[in-house]
Design a protein around this motif. Structure first.
Motif, mmCIF file in Angstrom:
data_model
loop_
_atom_site.group_PDB
_atom_site.id
_atom_site.type_symbol
_atom_site.label_atom_id
_atom_site.label_comp_id
_atom_site.label_asym_id
_atom_site.label_seq_id
_atom_site.Cartn_x
_atom_site.Cartn_y
_atom_site.Cartn_z
ATOM 1 N N ASN A 26 0.838 -1.211 0.000
ATOM 2 C CA ASN A 26 0.000 0.000 0.000
ATOM 3 C C ASN A 26 0.865 1.251 0.000
ATOM 4 O O ASN A 26 0.642 2.191 -0.760
ATOM 5 N N ALA A 27 1.850 1.258 0.887
ATOM 6 C CA ALA A 27 2.715 2.434 0.998
ATOM 7 C C ALA A 27 3.525 2.608 -0.283
ATOM 8 O O ALA A 27 3.672 3.713 -0.793
ATOM 9 N N ILE B 292 2.808 1.818 -3.280
ATOM 10 C CA ILE B 292 1.961 2.332 -4.363
ATOM 11 C C ILE B 292 1.705 3.825 -4.177
ATOM 12 O O ILE B 292 1.923 4.630 -5.081
ATOM 13 N N GLN B 293 1.233 4.204 -2.978
ATOM 14 C CA GLN B 293 0.859 5.605 -2.770
ATOM 15 C C GLN B 293 2.073 6.531 -2.828
ATOM 16 O O GLN B 293 1.965 7.674 -3.239
ATOM 17 N N GLU B 294 3.211 6.027 -2.406
ATOM 18 C CA GLU B 294 4.411 6.855 -2.415
ATOM 19 C C GLU B 294 5.113 6.804 -3.768
ATOM 20 O O GLU B 294 6.096 7.498 -3.983
ATOM 21 N N ASP B 295 4.612 5.958 -4.668
ATOM 22 C CA ASP B 295 5.201 5.799 -6.002
ATOM 23 C C ASP B 295 6.723 5.644 -5.916
ATOM 24 O O ASP B 295 7.473 6.405 -6.527
ATOM 25 N N GLY C 222 -0.026 -4.116 -10.083
ATOM 26 C CA GLY C 222 0.506 -3.615 -11.346
ATOM 27 C C GLY C 222 1.819 -2.881 -11.174
ATOM 28 O O GLY C 222 2.147 -1.979 -11.932
ATOM 29 N N ALA C 223 2.567 -3.246 -10.137
ATOM 30 C CA ALA C 223 3.797 -2.517 -9.842
ATOM 31 C C ALA C 223 5.007 -3.436 -9.948
ATOM 32 O O ALA C 223 5.914 -3.400 -9.114
ATOM 33 N N ASP C 224 5.038 -4.222 -11.005
ATOM 34 C CA ASP C 224 6.164 -5.141 -11.193
ATOM 35 C C ASP C 224 7.481 -4.410 -11.411
ATOM 36 O O ASP C 224 8.545 -4.983 -11.226
ATOM 37 N N ASP C 225 7.392 -3.154 -11.832
ATOM 38 C CA ASP C 225 8.622 -2.421 -12.129
ATOM 39 C C ASP C 225 9.318 -1.904 -10.872
ATOM 40 O O ASP C 225 10.417 -1.373 -10.949
ATOM 41 N N VAL C 226 8.694 -2.070 -9.730
ATOM 42 C CA VAL C 226 9.336 -1.633 -8.487
ATOM 43 C C VAL C 226 10.406 -2.654 -8.094
ATOM 44 O O VAL C 226 10.155 -3.859 -8.092
ATOM 45 N N ARG D 78 11.885 1.421 -19.066
ATOM 46 C CA ARG D 78 10.505 1.899 -19.007
ATOM 47 C C ARG D 78 10.311 3.061 -19.975
ATOM 48 O O ARG D 78 9.203 3.426 -20.310
#
Lengths: 351, 138, 550
Positions: free
Chosen positions: B49-50, B52-55, B83-87, B136
């Motif tokens: 969650n964090a 995602i929100q903090e990008d 959907g954040a596989d690039d992290v 990316r």
């Protein structure tokens, strides 16, 4: 090192197949994707070229959120208070967004953003959006793009926005400009230090909070603030002062009610409109200045003339004032030429 | 100007031994990154969650409880679902070489064991984020 | 002439310092600058009678007891515990059959955080680094066949300490042992949790109340039990300097003393039951001076500030554990040497009991062989080195006395800073101690990176092709299943009405000011679980989130 690095082959391709385009991002934003909202915030925060297009597109949906600036000295308990307010807001069916700003190091550009530590389980509620920002060179208590970040969250559907500053200092005006309601959070120990900045705080505070009110000196500070408030003339809204113990939740409901009351007052007296208008004015002015500023220095010629001019000054052949006047002329001429060219060869609108 | 690197540092598990997480947070800040410190007692869902929100570009976990073989894969999975596989998912703890390899096969980045160098970790993050951004198309 | 002053007198310090040195760092591990030589000039104003005294007498600089290890060696206490109550019980019986007279219980993380083994957040951590205890049933199983009246039990528990202690007392009472006869220690030092180990449950104020409740209860009903072990160990492990460990541990201790006095307890009634727990790190003399300074500061304050009249109230006694954070995963055998030197500093500093770490502890729970070497290390110090023959053999050394003085001064500087916040709890709430420790930890790490400080095998003297073997700890799912089955059975078979009522009374009492121990004991006897009791109190006390300081 105990680790052995994997070779390239070992690492699976975790990249998404498609790089989301801006349109995709905006589409997903419209569908309520927090990930998309967070990406857009980053773009806006970075001040990337797409930022203006994004904000332009989101603008029609901006304006619903109540913006509350939360300022006060470090250690006053701003984050804990925000946490408790967010709990109340969520329970009342609201969708709060929190933008918490911590200082960026002027030397390394790095920042340690720790406000999440103070947030309780409510930070993980589906209706809450929490974003930490580094102040990134802003001298105020917020970051340069806080208002724009708030716009994104506003358009995203956040009904309340808490803008939490770095601390009291040069931040007062910054917060007051960007928020509808400014909450000044103090603690009993800030009593003496507050004297010096009291005048400034009186200018911006819509609501005062004396947090950690179980500590010695809380009542005294409350009286001092009340006294200062009495010494000033108020047009309609006299800032109320609350004692809170954010940790135990004491006084938070009263504070919530005061925020609502201030909101009603703003609306009833046309102040909300006035505040928005003021904010708009400074926003548009900033945008214009930003564009002109960039255009002016864009093609390097003017900068070169400036540097050449410095040599002339050092040789004692010119004064800074003469040089400035010459550069203004040169800049104006260059802008005029560019405009003429643009009229002749219209460019594709970008974005 | 290069976009800031944002790193989320979190400490999953019940124990409170946050010395390593804090030292790394300080060192990445001094390396010019924006470090979002989420603190103790973080569950995989809270971490994602964090993130995602903090990008963030990077999620760095400090795991000393021995639960790395459950926590890293869980965070990877939740990042994927978001959907954040690039992290980039990285971290440190008492992790054996075989386990490190296995976790990297699952999709984590490099993991750091006891005695790892701070500057090496910062350099790794910088390089890896640069490479991912290039892929990316940023 | 080098080293001579104007009158031509030769100054030994200046002579020594005028000679060129190696390119190396000459500060202590904690960063204290040191002179190359110490002389009588460094002990200006030193008064042997006042500053050292006789061993076993005020101010106890030379040791808490008159003839120290000639009278009695320190207790060699190794900490253990794992898995389910049943598995640990077997281990304890084995230890007692082989000559042990005391037990030291390590709890698992869920128990330490007040979570039952069937709680969602306990998943994967049940029985992992200690034993899982969730109700009186587990405590009965843990000590089944072990007569609690005859042994001494040390329990490393903090957040839920009061209730876990109640479980212990209840288990003993069910065995027929009167509580007044029970011996042992609960760590129960919540302040260092906020400062360093970060395993707290409630906010500091209600936590302090619980600690004082246990001190009061022990004073009135369990005179042989130590209700709190004031711990610097974890503060040091979190990266503090030696001075910070000294200052923050003692200030925590004084905070408990003040809180108990405020409760109306007579300082001489409870102070003799307080004990301390320090770290033994690698800087040999710095550690020895830390222990000596601790005893002197404590004695002076207990007498002069808190008005204690009994010698027993002035006497600081402490347990020592060697520094886990000094061990390296690289070339782990080197850790045997580190532990030996650290343990020696604890002994020369006058410790009352000692835990020596095993060489493989950075990697996993200790193997039997490593644990045995750790114990043998203590035996070699006790029986081969001869250091136990003479009491406080380092006293009078210019360096040792000067460094002891300096550590006292620096600790007192910290006391003043903490006082300026209004005491230990407000300072914690502002993050003062946490910030100081965090900065020290980061500074040390930077010094290692810059190679100003050395860790053998890590920053220097590295073995290029070293493959560190990390034994993979098999997570035995059966322990978790067993613990969950037991708690399910407890919830099914107990008198639920009694349990509910006990919890209601506990909540009501928590809202007031009375001592909670009798209510916790009733909860224990009613088979209330650790999680249930913790939740009930948390409803009243709330949760705590630490300040964000770095």
């Amino acid at each position: 090192m105990a680790s052995r690095t994997a070779t390239e082959d070992d690492i699976p391709d975790t990249e998404p197949d498609l790089v989301p385009s801006l349109d995709d991002l905006l589409l997903r934003f419209d569908e309520g994707s927090k990930r998309a909202a967070a990406r857009l915030i980053s773009i806006v925060e970075e001040g990337r070229p797409e930022a203006l297009a994004i904000l332009d597109r989101l603008y029609p949906r901006v304006g619903g959120a109540i913006r509350v600036g939360v300022t006060g000295p470090p250690g006053a308990g701003k984050s804990t208070l925000a946490d408790r307010l967010v709990e109340l807001l969520v329970r009342a069916g609201e969708k709060p967004g929190i933008v918490a700003v911590d200082p960026t190091s002027p030397f390394t550009g790095g920042a340690l953003l720790g406000d999440r530590v103070r947030m309780g389980p409510v930070a993980n509620h589906a209706d809450v959006f929490f974003r930490s920002l580094g102040s990134r060179g802003s001298l105020g208590g917020l970051s340069l793009h806080t208002a724009e970040v708030a716009d994104v969250l506003d358009a995203f559907g956040c009904s309340w926005l808490l803008l939490e500053t770095v601390g009291v200092g040069q931040s007062e005006l910054d917060v007051a400009q960007k928020a509808h309601t400014t909450l000044v959070v103090l603690v009993p120990e800030s009593g003496d230090g507050i004297q010096a900045m009291k005048a400034g705080l009186m200018e911006i505070a819509d609501i005062f909070v004396v947090n950690k009110a179980d500590r010695a000196g809380a009542e005294k500070l409350l009286e001092e603030i009340e006294l200062s408030i009495d010494l000033k003339e108020w047009l309609g809204w006299r800032p109320p002062v609350f004692l809170t113990e954010a940790r135990g939740g004491r006084g938070v409901e009263e504070l919530h009610q005061a925020l609502l009351a201030h909101r009603r007052w703003l609306e009833e007296h046309g102040m909300l409109q006035q505040k928005r208008r003021q904010a708009l004015e400074s926003r548009v002015r900033d945008l214009v200045e930003d564009v002109l500023h960039r255009e002016l220095w864009q093609n390097g010629t003017l900068l070169q003339s400036l540097r050449d001019g410095l040599d002339t000054i050092e040789r004692g052949e010119d004064s800074p004032y003469q040089l400035a006047r010459a550069l203004v002329e040169q800049g104006r001429a260059a802008l005029a030429v560019r405009r003429a060219l643009e009229r002749g060869h219209p460019r594709e609108p970008k974005g | 100007m290069e976009e800031k690197i944002r790193v989320l540092i979190a400490k999953p598990g019940l124990d409170g031994h946050d010395r390593g997480a804090r030292v790394v947070a300080n060192s990445l800040r001094d390396a010019g990154m924006e470090v979002i410190y989420a603190g103790l007692q973080q569950t995989p869902q809270m971490i994602v969650n964090a993130a995602i929100q903090e990008d963030v570009d990077v999620v760095a976990l400090s795991i000393l409880s021995g639960a790395h073989m459950t926590i890293f894969p869980r965070v990877l999975q939740l990042l994927h679902e978001a959907g954040a596989d690039d992290v980039l998912l990285t971290g440190g703890g008492i992790i054996g070489p075989e386990e490190m390899e296995e976790l990297q096969r699952m999709g984590t980045g490099r993991l750091f064991g006891p005695g790892a160098s701070l500057s090496e970790a910062a350099e790794y993050i910088r390089e890896e984020v640069r490479a991912r951004r290039a892929r990316r198309g940023d | 002439m080098p080293g001579s002053d104007r009158s031509g007198k030769r100054d030994p310090k200046r002579i020594v310092e005028s000679v060129e040195t190696r390119d190396a760092d000459f500060t202590t591990l904690s960063g204290e600058t040191l002179d190359a030589l110490y002389t009588a000039a460094d002990l200006d104003g030193f008064d042997e009678k006042r500053d050292l005294g006789i061993p076993g007498e005020f101010p106890f600089t030379r040791g808490p007891y008159t003839n120290m290890y000639r009278g009695r060696l320190w207790t060699m206490r190794q900490f253990s515990g794992f898995g389910s109550a049943r598995e640990s019980n077997e281990r304890y019986k084995y230890l007692l059959e082989h000559g042990g007279t005391g037990l030291s219980v390590a709890f698992d993380m869920p128990t330490l955080m007040g979570l039952d083994p069937d709680h969602e957040r306990a998943e994967g951590e049940v029985g992992r680094c200690g034993v899982s205890i969730s109700s009186l049933r587990d405590m009965e199983t843990l000590f089944d066949g072990i007569p609690l009246q005859e042994i001494s039990t040390s329990m490393t528990i903090n957040g839920p300490a009061a209730f876990v202690w109640a479980l212990y007392v209840a288990a003993a009472e069910k065995q027929g042992a009167p509580r007044s006869k029970l011996r042992g220690t609960i760590q129960n030092d919540i302040l260092k949790e906020y400062i360093a180990q970060k395993e707290f449950i409630y906010p500091p104020e209600p936590s302090m109340r619980l600690v004082v409740d246990t001190i009061e209860f022990a004073t009135n009903e369990m005179p042989l039990f130590h209700p709190v072990s004031i711990s610097g160990y974890h503060i040091r492990e979190a990266g503090s300097t030696a001075v910070q460990e000294l200052a923050f541990t003692l200030s925590d201790g004084f905070a408990y003393v003040e809180a108990a006095i405020e409760r109306g307890l007579d300082v001489d009634a409870f102070a003799p039951r307080l004990s301390f727990f320090f770290n033994a790190h690698s800087d040999f003399f710095e550690e020895i001076c830390k222990y000596r300074a601790a005893r002197r500061i404590y004695a002076q304050r207990m007498r002069d500030r808190y008005g204690a009249r009994s010698e027993n109230s002035w006497r600081l006694r402490f347990h020592t554990q060697t520094a886990g954070c000094s061990l390296t995963a690289q070339q782990p055998e080197n850790n045997i040497v580190r532990v030996a030197i650290q343990a020696l500093s604890g002994v020369l500093g006058g410790t009352q009991s000692l835990h020596t770490n095993s060489m493989d502890e950075t990697l996993a729970l200790p193997s039997d062989k490593a644990a045995k070497i750790a114990l043998r290390t203590q035996q070699i110090i006790a029986h081969e080195t001869g250091v136990t023959n003479v009491v406080d053999p380092l006293a009078g050394s210019y360096f040792v006395e000067a460094l002891t003085n300096r550590m006292q001064q620096k600790a007192e500087d910290y006391f003043r800073q903490i006082d300026a916040f209004g005491g230990v709890v407000p300072a914690i709430e502002e993050g003062f101690q946490q910030r100081e420790i965090g900065r020290a930890a980061y500074r040390y790490q930077q010094e290692l990176e810059a190679r100003r400080k050395t860790m053998v095998g890590v920053t220097d003297f590295i073995e290029a092709e070293e493959e560190v073997e990390i034994p993979i700890l098999k997570i035995d799912q059966s322990t978790e299943r067993e613990c969950r089955a037991v708690i399910a059975d407890v919830r099914r078979s107990r008198d639920n009405e009694r349990a509910e009522q006990a919890l209601r009374r506990l909540r009501a009492a928590a809202r007031g000011t009375e001592n909670l121990m009798p209510h916790l004991l009733e909860c224990a006897h009613a088979y209330v679980t650790v999680g249930e009791a913790t939740d009930a109190m948390q409803e009243v006390f709330g949760a705590y989130r630490e300040p964000a300081v770095f």
